[in-house]
Design an enzyme around this catalytic site. Structure first.
Site, mmCIF file in Angstrom:
data_model
loop_
_atom_site.group_PDB
_atom_site.id
_atom_site.type_symbol
_atom_site.label_atom_id
_atom_site.label_comp_id
_atom_site.label_asym_id
_atom_site.label_seq_id
_atom_site.Cartn_x
_atom_site.Cartn_y
_atom_site.Cartn_z
ATOM 1 N N HIS A 53 16.939 -15.902 17.362
ATOM 2 C CA HIS A 53 16.149 -16.413 16.246
ATOM 3 C C HIS A 53 17.084 -17.203 15.332
ATOM 4 O O HIS A 53 18.289 -16.932 15.278
ATOM 5 C CB HIS A 53 15.535 -15.265 15.446
ATOM 6 C CG HIS A 53 14.379 -14.602 16.120
ATOM 7 N ND1 HIS A 53 13.316 -14.101 15.423
ATOM 8 C CD2 HIS A 53 14.117 -14.355 17.426
ATOM 9 C CE1 HIS A 53 12.444 -13.572 16.251
ATOM 10 N NE2 HIS A 53 12.918 -13.704 17.484
ATOM 11 N N GLU A 55 17.590 -17.125 12.145
ATOM 12 C CA GLU A 55 18.320 -16.327 11.163
ATOM 13 C C GLU A 55 19.498 -15.590 11.790
ATOM 14 O O GLU A 55 20.583 -15.528 11.203
ATOM 15 C CB GLU A 55 17.388 -15.284 10.510
ATOM 16 C CG GLU A 55 16.224 -15.887 9.771
ATOM 17 C CD GLU A 55 14.947 -15.982 10.593
ATOM 18 O OE1 GLU A 55 13.868 -15.770 10.016
ATOM 19 O OE2 GLU A 55 15.030 -16.276 11.809
ATOM 20 N N CYS A 83 10.937 -12.345 10.408
ATOM 21 C CA CYS A 83 10.272 -11.282 11.170
ATOM 22 C C CYS A 83 10.989 -9.954 10.916
ATOM 23 O O CYS A 83 12.017 -9.913 10.222
ATOM 24 C CB CYS A 83 10.304 -11.637 12.654
ATOM 25 S SG CYS A 83 11.959 -11.473 13.389
ATOM 26 N N CYS A 86 14.797 -10.042 11.972
ATOM 27 C CA CYS A 86 15.621 -10.888 11.112
ATOM 28 C C CYS A 86 15.732 -10.319 9.707
ATOM 29 O O CYS A 86 16.815 -10.357 9.106
ATOM 30 C CB CYS A 86 15.069 -12.308 11.099
ATOM 31 S SG CYS A 86 15.210 -13.088 12.725
#
Length: 153
Positions: A53, A55, A83, A86
């Protein structure tokens, strides 16, 4: 607010990189003392890895730049609300401030579904600023899902 707009535009540039490779267009940058020390964009599909992801990638870069797992005195700018994974990584990294563009009504963990960043009982909480360049961030997601639906036809 002027700095928030500048750095969110940098996160949006990262999101466009994801869009170019048919990934969900989410971008992130981490800023320390006015300087970007971590950048990331979604690469889950291209890397075949659920951890890729935006992040997480930005946090990894920032930790290397700082030379510590604690990424204190920094701000992370993310185009879409983080999410659960993260948000948890942000808490674990001790990032004190999170700025995001658009909410993620299905998986957002900065207030949409739950708020991991300000959860009582955890040893770290982060300040949240939301809605920075919201329309621009939302438009990127809409563009991606429009393309995705068209390809599926």
């Amino acid at each position: 607010m002027e700095n928030d707009i500048f750095f969110m535009n940098e996160a949006i540039k990262e999101a466009y990189k994801a869009l170019e490779i048919n990934e969900v267009p989410i971008g992130a940058v981490i800023v320390h003392n006015g300087e970007i020390i971590g950048r990331g964009y979604n690469r889950r599909n291209s890397e075949k890895n659920p951890l890729y992801h935006a992040e997480i990638i930005a946090i990894n870069e920032a930790a290397k730049a700082i030379g510590d797992w604690r990424i204190e005195n920094c701000t992370i700018y993310v185009t879409i609300e983080p999410c659960p994974m993260c948000a948890g990584a942000i808490v674990q990294a001790r990032i004190p401030r999170v700025v995001f563009g658009a909410r993620n009504r299905k998986a957002g963990c900065c207030g949409s579904v739950v708020n991991i960043l300000q959860q009582d009982g955890l040893n770290h909480r982060a300040e949240i600023t939301e809605g920075v360049l919201k329309d621009k961030c939302s438009a990127l997601m809409s563009e991606f899902f429009k393309r995705f639906r068209k390809q599926s036809e």
